[in-house]
Design a protein around this motif. Sequence first.
Motif, PDB file in Angstrom:
ATOM      1  N   ILE A 179      43.199  49.827  28.653  1.00 42.69           N
ATOM      2  CA  ILE A 179      43.584  50.401  27.375  1.00 42.69           C
ATOM      3  C   ILE A 179      42.335  51.085  26.807  1.00 42.69           C
ATOM      4  N   PRO A 180      42.503  52.153  26.040  1.00 42.66           N
ATOM      5  CA  PRO A 180      41.342  52.918  25.563  1.00 42.66           C
ATOM      6  C   PRO A 180      40.287  52.049  24.869  1.00 42.66           C
ATOM      7  N   GLY A 181      39.026  52.365  25.179  1.00 41.09           N
ATOM      8  CA  GLY A 181      37.902  51.702  24.535  1.00 41.09           C
ATOM      9  C   GLY A 181      37.451  50.404  25.175  1.00 41.09           C
ATOM     10  N   ASN A 182      38.054  50.018  26.302  1.00 40.93           N
ATOM     11  CA  ASN A 182      37.742  48.723  26.901  1.00 40.93           C
ATOM     12  C   ASN A 182      37.070  48.788  28.265  1.00 40.93           C
ATOM     13  N   ALA A 183      36.926  49.955  28.831  1.00 43.54           N
ATOM     14  CA  ALA A 183      36.394  50.056  30.191  1.00 43.54           C
ATOM     15  C   ALA A 183      34.936  49.597  30.280  1.00 43.54           C
ATOM     16  N   HIS A 184      34.115  49.977  29.314  1.00 48.20           N
ATOM     17  CA  HIS A 184      32.689  49.596  29.380  1.00 48.20           C
ATOM     18  C   HIS A 184      32.506  48.087  29.363  1.00 48.20           C
ATOM     19  N   ALA A 185      33.218  47.406  28.482  1.00 52.01           N
ATOM     20  CA  ALA A 185      33.072  45.953  28.381  1.00 52.01           C
ATOM     21  C   ALA A 185      33.530  45.266  29.660  1.00 52.01           C
ATOM     22  N   LEU A 186      34.670  45.697  30.203  1.00 53.68           N
ATOM     23  CA  LEU A 186      35.170  45.097  31.438  1.00 53.68           C
ATOM     24  C   LEU A 186      34.217  45.384  32.600  1.00 53.68           C
ATOM     25  N   ALA A 187      33.697  46.598  32.682  1.00 53.06           N
ATOM     26  CA  ALA A 187      32.757  46.938  33.756  1.00 53.06           C
ATOM     27  C   ALA A 187      31.490  46.081  33.665  1.00 53.06           C
ATOM     28  N   ALA A 188      31.026  45.823  32.461  1.00 52.18           N
ATOM     29  CA  ALA A 188      29.830  44.984  32.292  1.00 52.18           C
ATOM     30  C   ALA A 188      30.091  43.571  32.803  1.00 52.18           C
ATOM     31  N   VAL A 189      31.269  43.031  32.508  1.00 58.27           N
ATOM     32  CA  VAL A 189      31.606  41.690  33.002  1.00 58.27           C
ATOM     33  C   VAL A 189      31.690  41.708  34.522  1.00 58.27           C
ATOM     34  N   MET A 190      32.283  42.765  35.072  1.00 54.98           N
ATOM     35  CA  MET A 190      32.386  42.864  36.533  1.00 54.98           C
ATOM     36  C   MET A 190      30.994  42.972  37.155  1.00 54.98           C
ATOM     37  N   ASP A 191      30.109  43.767  36.552  1.00 51.99           N
ATOM     38  CA  ASP A 191      28.744  43.897  37.070  1.00 51.99           C
ATOM     39  C   ASP A 191      28.041  42.541  37.103  1.00 51.99           C
ATOM     40  N   ASN A 192      28.247  41.746  36.078  1.00 53.72           N
ATOM     41  CA  ASN A 192      27.588  40.443  35.991  1.00 53.72           C
ATOM     42  C   ASN A 192      28.251  39.373  36.848  1.00 53.72           C
ATOM     43  N   SER A 193      29.428  39.662  37.389  1.00 51.92           N
ATOM     44  CA  SER A 193      30.128  38.697  38.241  1.00 51.92           C
ATOM     45  C   SER A 193      29.543  38.638  39.644  1.00 51.92           C
ATOM     46  N   ASN A 194      28.715  39.609  39.981  1.00 45.49           N
ATOM     47  CA  ASN A 194      27.997  39.627  41.263  1.00 45.49           C
ATOM     48  C   ASN A 194      28.908  39.535  42.487  1.00 45.49           C
ATOM     49  N   TRP A 195      29.984  40.290  42.483  1.00 45.61           N
ATOM     50  CA  TRP A 195      30.811  40.366  43.685  1.00 45.61           C
ATOM     51  C   TRP A 195      30.028  41.169  44.713  1.00 45.61           C
ATOM     52  N   GLU A 196      29.728  40.580  45.856  1.00 46.25           N
ATOM     53  CA  GLU A 196      28.865  41.231  46.831  1.00 46.25           C
ATOM     54  C   GLU A 196      29.455  42.526  47.374  1.00 46.25           C
ATOM     55  N   GLU A 197      30.780  42.672  47.358  1.00 47.47           N
ATOM     56  CA  GLU A 197      31.423  43.881  47.876  1.00 47.47           C
ATOM     57  C   GLU A 197      31.323  45.053  46.899  1.00 47.47           C
ATOM     58  N   VAL A 198      31.150  44.762  45.632  1.00 51.15           N
ATOM     59  CA  VAL A 198      31.084  45.813  44.613  1.00 51.15           C
ATOM     60  C   VAL A 198      29.618  46.231  44.465  1.00 51.15           C
ATOM     61  N   ILE A 199      29.313  47.427  44.949  1.00 53.52           N
ATOM     62  CA  ILE A 199      27.915  47.870  44.885  1.00 53.52           C
ATOM     63  C   ILE A 199      27.608  48.614  43.590  1.00 53.52           C
ATOM     64  N   GLY A 200      28.635  48.884  42.800  1.00 52.34           N
ATOM     65  CA  GLY A 200      28.387  49.524  41.514  1.00 52.34           C
ATOM     66  C   GLY A 200      29.671  49.839  40.780  1.00 52.34           C
ATOM     67  N   THR A 201      29.535  50.032  39.468  1.00 51.31           N
ATOM     68  CA  THR A 201      30.656  50.441  38.642  1.00 51.31           C
ATOM     69  C   THR A 201      30.222  51.624  37.791  1.00 51.31           C
ATOM     70  N   VAL A 202      31.196  52.455  37.470  1.00 49.55           N
ATOM     71  CA  VAL A 202      30.994  53.548  36.524  1.00 49.55           C
ATOM     72  C   VAL A 202      32.157  53.452  35.553  1.00 49.55           C
ATOM     73  N   ALA A 203      31.851  53.426  34.252  1.00 53.51           N
ATOM     74  CA  ALA A 203      32.910  53.247  33.264  1.00 53.51           C
ATOM     75  C   ALA A 203      32.922  54.386  32.266  1.00 53.51           C
ATOM     76  N   GLY A 204      34.124  54.791  31.929  1.00 47.69           N
ATOM     77  CA  GLY A 204      34.338  55.736  30.840  1.00 47.69           C
ATOM     78  C   GLY A 204      34.982  54.979  29.696  1.00 47.69           C
ATOM     79  N   ASP A 205      35.797  55.654  28.932  1.00 46.64           N
ATOM     80  CA  ASP A 205      36.468  55.021  27.800  1.00 46.64           C
ATOM     81  C   ASP A 205      37.600  54.103  28.267  1.00 46.64           C
ATOM     82  N   ASP A 206      38.387  54.590  29.238  1.00 46.19           N
ATOM     83  CA  ASP A 206      39.543  53.818  29.688  1.00 46.19           C
ATOM     84  C   ASP A 206      39.665  53.741  31.208  1.00 46.19           C
TER      85      ASP A 206
END
Length: 150
Positions: A99-126
Amino acid sequence: MKARRQMKVQEIITKQIIRTQEELADKLHLAGFDVTQATVSRDIKEMGLIKVPSADDDYCYAVPTEVHPPNLQDRLKRSLRETVVSINDSESLIVIRTIPGNAHALAAVMDNSNWEEVIGTVAGDDTILLVIKPKEVVPKVLERLTILLG
């Protein structure tokens, strides 16, 4: 070197009001550390530094008072369930729509979850773009996301 630098970061922000990464980088340079803004940004993230209101209605960096970080898995599950609209994939990429305005916060949580398969995230508004490596594990990551979405 990294540990010494991060100890110095903590010392600086507890003794002085530091509002920006650039100010922190300048203070580190004065203390003899050759750092870039990217290094300072990584240190801030790794140390879990937060911005808090300062006396002059501005914000400054601080060490969080919480000794034990919140359970990231629970936080990730809650964030996914509350914000995700859709998930799609292509090759080694997964696109998560929120939903609009939530992508950055969710991406930050995903980045901190340290999933070894996820080498990076890029977040916009949604929209969040997850970069997965190797691409053969994309189905595994999608399954994990689906389980968390419950």
